[in-house]
Write a protein that holds these residues in place. Structure first.
Motif, mmCIF file in Angstrom:
data_model
loop_
_atom_site.group_PDB
_atom_site.id
_atom_site.type_symbol
_atom_site.label_atom_id
_atom_site.label_comp_id
_atom_site.label_asym_id
_atom_site.label_seq_id
_atom_site.Cartn_x
_atom_site.Cartn_y
_atom_site.Cartn_z
ATOM 1 N N CYS A 139 53.921 38.128 42.262
ATOM 2 C CA CYS A 139 53.190 36.878 41.969
ATOM 3 C C CYS A 139 53.558 35.822 43.059
ATOM 4 N N SER A 140 52.089 35.445 43.313
ATOM 5 C CA SER A 140 51.943 34.304 44.623
ATOM 6 C C SER A 140 50.653 33.713 44.459
ATOM 7 N N THR A 141 50.878 32.675 44.315
ATOM 8 C CA THR A 141 49.524 31.770 44.471
ATOM 9 C C THR A 141 49.714 30.686 45.596
ATOM 10 N N LEU A 142 50.330 31.292 46.398
ATOM 11 C CA LEU A 142 50.709 30.225 47.704
ATOM 12 C C LEU A 142 49.419 29.594 48.336
ATOM 13 N N TYR A 143 48.347 30.294 48.671
ATOM 14 C CA TYR A 143 47.172 29.683 49.335
ATOM 15 C C TYR A 143 46.091 29.362 48.424
ATOM 16 N N ASP A 144 46.096 29.884 47.375
ATOM 17 C CA ASP A 144 44.934 29.319 46.618
ATOM 18 C C ASP A 144 44.972 29.710 45.282
ATOM 19 N N GLU A 145 44.337 29.673 44.380
ATOM 20 C CA GLU A 145 44.337 29.778 42.734
ATOM 21 C C GLU A 145 44.341 31.271 42.406
ATOM 22 N N CYS B 175 46.260 34.949 42.278
ATOM 23 C CA CYS B 175 47.455 35.833 42.378
ATOM 24 C C CYS B 175 47.280 36.955 43.664
ATOM 25 N N ARG B 176 48.387 37.077 44.319
ATOM 26 C CA ARG B 176 48.013 38.158 45.329
ATOM 27 C C ARG B 176 48.623 39.539 44.719
ATOM 28 N N MET C 267 44.593 30.343 35.870
ATOM 29 C CA MET C 267 44.219 30.259 34.448
ATOM 30 C C MET C 267 44.136 31.373 33.769
ATOM 31 N N GLU C 268 43.828 32.240 34.355
ATOM 32 C CA GLU C 268 43.479 33.814 33.588
ATOM 33 C C GLU C 268 44.897 34.228 33.144
ATOM 34 N N VAL C 269 46.056 34.076 34.037
ATOM 35 C CA VAL C 269 47.295 34.388 34.114
ATOM 36 C C VAL C 269 47.857 33.666 32.695
ATOM 37 N N ALA C 270 47.676 32.162 32.791
ATOM 38 C CA ALA C 270 48.306 31.336 31.788
ATOM 39 C C ALA C 270 47.525 31.690 30.424
ATOM 40 N N ASN C 271 46.425 32.220 30.348
ATOM 41 C CA ASN C 271 45.744 32.090 29.184
ATOM 42 C C ASN C 271 45.246 33.608 28.771
ATOM 43 N N TRP C 272 46.142 34.674 29.327
ATOM 44 C CA TRP C 272 45.771 35.994 29.188
ATOM 45 C C TRP C 272 46.032 36.341 27.519
ATOM 46 N N LYS D 51 39.228 40.074 28.603
ATOM 47 C CA LYS D 51 40.108 40.770 29.577
ATOM 48 C C LYS D 51 39.529 42.116 30.062
ATOM 49 N N HIS D 52 38.610 42.745 29.568
ATOM 50 C CA HIS D 52 37.913 44.050 30.334
ATOM 51 C C HIS D 52 36.993 43.421 31.351
ATOM 52 N N ALA D 53 36.400 42.282 31.128
ATOM 53 C CA ALA D 53 35.846 41.754 32.411
ATOM 54 C C ALA D 53 36.361 41.373 33.615
ATOM 55 N N ILE D 54 37.696 40.754 33.351
ATOM 56 C CA ILE D 54 38.657 40.566 34.399
ATOM 57 C C ILE D 54 39.173 41.826 34.888
ATOM 58 N N TRP D 55 39.638 42.702 34.159
ATOM 59 C CA TRP D 55 40.016 44.073 34.683
ATOM 60 C C TRP D 55 38.759 44.455 35.587
ATOM 61 N N GLN D 56 38.011 44.553 35.192
ATOM 62 C CA GLN D 56 36.589 45.055 36.050
ATOM 63 C C GLN D 56 36.694 44.375 37.402
ATOM 64 N N ARG D 57 36.352 42.904 37.413
ATOM 65 C CA ARG D 57 36.455 42.305 38.565
ATOM 66 C C ARG D 57 37.628 42.726 39.401
ATOM 67 N N ILE D 58 38.876 42.598 39.049
ATOM 68 C CA ILE D 58 39.975 42.589 40.010
ATOM 69 C C ILE D 58 40.088 43.975 40.469
ATOM 70 N N LYS D 59 39.841 45.117 39.657
ATOM 71 C CA LYS D 59 39.876 46.426 40.197
ATOM 72 C C LYS D 59 38.724 46.618 41.285
ATOM 73 N N ALA D 60 37.822 46.000 41.338
ATOM 74 C CA ALA D 60 36.666 45.817 42.265
ATOM 75 C C ALA D 60 36.876 45.234 43.449
ATOM 76 N N GLN D 61 37.749 44.296 43.226
ATOM 77 C CA GLN D 61 38.275 43.559 44.444
ATOM 78 C C GLN D 61 39.636 44.210 45.071
ATOM 79 N N GLY D 62 39.983 45.389 44.641
ATOM 80 C CA GLY D 62 41.256 46.011 45.044
ATOM 81 C C GLY D 62 42.755 45.495 44.358
#
Length: 71
Positions: free
Chosen positions: A25-31, A33-34, A41-46, A54-65
């Motif tokens: 967990c690291s949000t040092l430079y922006d909002e 998580c590294r 907000m997604e982490v806090a409200n998961w 949740k599925h939409a978030i999973w799709q987005r983050i997987k597409a971003q690596g």
């Protein structure tokens, strides 16, 4: 969405409610998580998000690596 109508993508290989947290967990430079790629907000409200959200978030983050493993 039922199991028989789910698309064949990797984000359904886990239970849709599983968190993408990898304990890096690291949000040092922006909002964002590294480790998992979610916003603070997604982490806090998961636990309050719907399976579709949740599925939409999973799709987005997987597409971003994300999620990224340690090391």
């Amino acid at each position: 969405m039922t199991a028989s109508t789910r698309p064949d993508d990797d984000s359904y290989s886990l239970k849709r409610s599983d968190s993408p947290c990898v304990a890096v967990c690291s949000t040092l430079y922006d909002e964002v998580c590294r480790g998992c790629g979610r916003t603070t907000m997604e982490v806090a409200n998961w636990v309050f998000l719907s399976d579709d959200e949740k599925h939409a978030i999973w799709q987005r983050i997987k597409a971003q690596g994300y999620p990224r493993n340690r090391g």
